[in-house]
Design an enzyme around this catalytic site. Sequence first.
Site, PDB file in Angstrom:
ATOM      1  N   HIS A  83      10.172 -13.631   1.504  1.00 12.98           N
ATOM      2  CA  HIS A  83       9.865 -14.776   0.641  1.00 12.98           C
ATOM      3  C   HIS A  83       8.597 -15.440   1.150  1.00 12.98           C
ATOM      4  CE1 HIS A  83      10.343 -18.581  -1.488  1.00 12.98           C
ATOM      5  NE2 HIS A  83      11.105 -17.892  -2.310  1.00 12.98           N
ATOM      6  N   ASP A 113      17.547 -13.134  -4.828  1.00 11.24           N
ATOM      7  CA  ASP A 113      17.746 -12.003  -5.735  1.00 11.24           C
ATOM      8  C   ASP A 113      18.601 -10.889  -5.147  1.00 11.24           C
ATOM      9  OD1 ASP A 113      16.285 -12.973  -7.893  1.00 11.24           O
ATOM     10  OD2 ASP A 113      14.415 -12.513  -6.871  1.00 11.24           O
TER      11      ASP A 113
HETATM   12  N1  ACO Z   1       9.728  -5.078   2.318  1.00  2.25           N
HETATM   13  C1  ACO Z   1       8.882  -4.600   3.258  1.00  2.25           C
HETATM   14  N2  ACO Z   1       7.842  -5.304   3.764  1.00  2.25           N
HETATM   15  C2  ACO Z   1       7.645  -6.535   3.291  1.00  2.25           C
HETATM   16  C3  ACO Z   1       8.479  -7.115   2.308  1.00  2.25           C
HETATM   17  C4  ACO Z   1       9.569  -6.331   1.838  1.00  2.25           C
HETATM   18  N3  ACO Z   1      10.402  -6.816   0.915  1.00  2.25           N
HETATM   19  N4  ACO Z   1       8.047  -8.356   2.010  1.00  2.25           N
HETATM   20  C5  ACO Z   1       6.959  -8.568   2.778  1.00  2.25           C
HETATM   21  N5  ACO Z   1       6.724  -7.470   3.546  1.00  2.25           N
HETATM   22  C6  ACO Z   1       5.667  -7.308   4.555  1.00  2.25           C
HETATM   23  C7  ACO Z   1       4.341  -6.937   3.890  1.00  2.25           C
HETATM   24  O1  ACO Z   1       4.218  -5.537   3.768  1.00  2.25           O
HETATM   25  C8  ACO Z   1       3.352  -7.528   4.883  1.00  2.25           C
HETATM   26  O2  ACO Z   1       3.316  -6.679   6.009  1.00  2.25           O
HETATM   27  P1  ACO Z   1       1.967  -6.544   6.923  1.00  2.25           P
HETATM   28  O3  ACO Z   1       1.619  -7.948   7.323  1.00  2.25           O
HETATM   29  O4  ACO Z   1       2.414  -5.693   8.050  1.00  2.25           O
HETATM   30  O5  ACO Z   1       0.945  -5.938   6.024  1.00  2.25           O
HETATM   31  C9  ACO Z   1       4.055  -8.824   5.326  1.00  2.25           C
HETATM   32  O6  ACO Z   1       5.460  -8.581   5.164  1.00  2.25           O
HETATM   33  C10 ACO Z   1       3.662 -10.036   4.517  1.00  2.25           C
HETATM   34  O7  ACO Z   1       3.764  -9.688   3.148  1.00  2.25           O
HETATM   35  P2  ACO Z   1       3.053 -10.535   1.992  1.00  2.25           P
HETATM   36  O8  ACO Z   1       3.150  -9.782   0.722  1.00  2.25           O
HETATM   37  O9  ACO Z   1       1.725 -11.009   2.456  1.00  2.25           O
HETATM   38  O10 ACO Z   1       3.980 -11.790   2.014  1.00  2.25           O
HETATM   39  P3  ACO Z   1       4.228 -12.742   0.824  1.00  2.25           P
HETATM   40  O11 ACO Z   1       4.577 -14.048   1.412  1.00  2.25           O
HETATM   41  O12 ACO Z   1       3.112 -12.738  -0.152  1.00  2.25           O
HETATM   42  O13 ACO Z   1       5.486 -12.016   0.162  1.00  2.25           O
HETATM   43  C11 ACO Z   1       7.092 -11.543  -1.454  1.00  2.25           C
HETATM   44  C12 ACO Z   1       6.478 -12.614  -0.539  1.00  2.25           C
HETATM   45  C13 ACO Z   1       6.111 -11.209  -2.564  1.00  2.25           C
HETATM   46  C14 ACO Z   1       8.346 -12.153  -2.065  1.00  2.25           C
HETATM   47  C15 ACO Z   1       7.454 -10.281  -0.624  1.00  2.25           C
HETATM   48  O14 ACO Z   1       8.303 -10.587   0.439  1.00  2.25           O
HETATM   49  C16 ACO Z   1       8.048  -9.162  -1.492  1.00  2.25           C
HETATM   50  O15 ACO Z   1       7.316  -8.429  -2.130  1.00  2.25           O
HETATM   51  N6  ACO Z   1       9.422  -9.048  -1.514  1.00  2.25           N
HETATM   52  C17 ACO Z   1      10.063  -8.056  -2.350  1.00  2.25           C
HETATM   53  C18 ACO Z   1      10.174  -8.581  -3.781  1.00  2.25           C
HETATM   54  C19 ACO Z   1      11.188  -9.694  -3.911  1.00  2.25           C
HETATM   55  O16 ACO Z   1      12.305  -9.612  -3.426  1.00  2.25           O
HETATM   56  N7  ACO Z   1      10.776 -10.740  -4.628  1.00  2.25           N
HETATM   57  C20 ACO Z   1      11.625 -11.886  -4.898  1.00  2.25           C
HETATM   58  C21 ACO Z   1      11.130 -13.081  -4.156  1.00  2.25           C
HETATM   59  S1  ACO Z   1      12.198 -14.467  -4.394  1.00  2.25           S
HETATM   60  C22 ACO Z   1      11.828 -15.031  -5.950  1.00  2.25           C
HETATM   61  O17 ACO Z   1      10.738 -14.913  -6.452  1.00  2.25           O
HETATM   62  C23 ACO Z   1      12.904 -15.634  -6.650  1.00  2.25           C
END
Ligand code: ACO
Length: 431
Positions: A306, A363
């Site tokens: 998140h 979720d």
């Molecule tokens: N699985 C694997 N790796 C992940 C995940 C994940 N679910 N989420 C983040 N990471 C990693 C990224 O690859 C990145 O790694 P790195 O720094 O080694 O390159 C690091 O964590 C940071 O990721 P960002 O995308 O920069 O973090 P952000 O804060 O933008 O991400 C997000 C938030 C978009 C929700 C992300 O965690 C994700 O894509 N999760 C999966 C989708 C999901 O469940 N979305 C629902 C969110 S809750 C809602 O909207 C109600």
Amino acid sequence: MGETAKIILGDKTYELPVITGSEGEKAIDITKLRAITGHITYDPGFGNTGACKSAITFMDGEKGILRYRGIPVEELAEKSTFVETSFLLINGHLPTRAELNRFSVLLNDHSLVHEDMQAFFTNFPRSAHPMGILSSMVNALRSFYPKLDGHSKDQDIVVQMTRLLSKVRTMAAISYKISMGHKVVYPRPDLSYCANFLNMMFDSPVRPYKMDDDMVKALNVFWILHADHEQNCSTSAVRLVGSARVNLYAAISAGISALWGPLHGGANQAVIQMLKEIHAAGGDMEPFLARARDRNDPFRLMGFGHRVYKTYDPRAKIMKAMVHKVLAKLDIHDPLLDIAQKLEEVALRDAYFIDHNLYPNVDFYAGILLRALGIPTDMFTVMFAIGRLPGWISQWKEAQDDPDWKLHRPRQVYVGKNENKYLYMDERLEL
Ligand code: ACO
């Protein structure tokens, strides 16, 4: 002048005011930055940008706190209803008995959908995603319900807000019934908001829907957990589009489009798809975890991570407990719940997930609850949208009433070509 921050650019030092929120969070006020320094800030994804002051929802991502108008979401999930929580979000206080009655009567009065709108539902291709349908239909509401003569602007807004809260729920059920080729079920005045939705979805002339108070409670909790989440992607879309002073329906329609994305609300559907794939692969989750850890692979473990929560999402805790309650009551054994629990257990011990602060988000367990309630997978994000409506509405309303409110118009750091001359066709090089 209170606390200030100093910024040094070349040989000049500038002082900027610091604002402190009611929970102690600090922000450097840069509203005059460009005027006094000629510089702008650069913050892709807006992770460090406070776009507004808001008195609606407080969340602390480090401590896993979520409160609506100061009340912890845990308490609301236990004691409130979705209708009461919607009133709280929109009006800023818990309703008195008389206020709640009035609000419920209004919701009932606005629950029908214009009969002519049904033609639109029938004419969408059968394969259309319900979120695309919902966003178009919400936008169409202004055409079906123009401003009433003799209504002041404030009265019109109250009608628009109630109309949306009540009709979006009816519209979601209509689109499901039509997609099934079934007769539309109308809302009933004797049923509560959540009970009415379940009845409109599942009642049929050959199998009357048997109302179960525990399922109604589960739906109330599901929607309360989704009711607001401060300046997330879809809410920011509502505020941004609303800043052009467009009507409420158009702004909400933009929020629904943003929510559709798999990184946002679409994740509840994506989680179920992922759990089904793991199930089909015989329950072996290691290949999925390996892909999630691989920086060269765009795959992400859906329902994990998140932008703000760097600990367990408080909503996920409540959702998980509710899933167990509902499955026990219905005496259902869902193999996807076993996989989800195992996946959570393994991921929470995994160095990659620990280092990246990745925990289950709302979720992760939401889809399993919706499946148990009988909601089809492609309607999961619509369920999220119905829940998020009071949040979007209250944020839109707060923005409209904000004396500091301005048309949203971010700037950019231009990195393209410098002035370039137009070439006639025969002057251009063939590539
Ligand atoms: N699985 C694997 N790796 C992940 C995940 C994940 N679910 N989420 C983040 N990471 C990693 C990224 O690859 C990145 O790694 P790195 O720094 O080694 O390159 C690091 O964590 C940071 O990721 P960002 O995308 O920069 O973090 P952000 O804060 O933008 O991400 C997000 C938030 C978009 C929700 C992300 O965690 C994700 O894509 N999760 C999966 C989708 C999901 O469940 N979305 C629902 C969110 S809750 C809602 O909207 C109600």
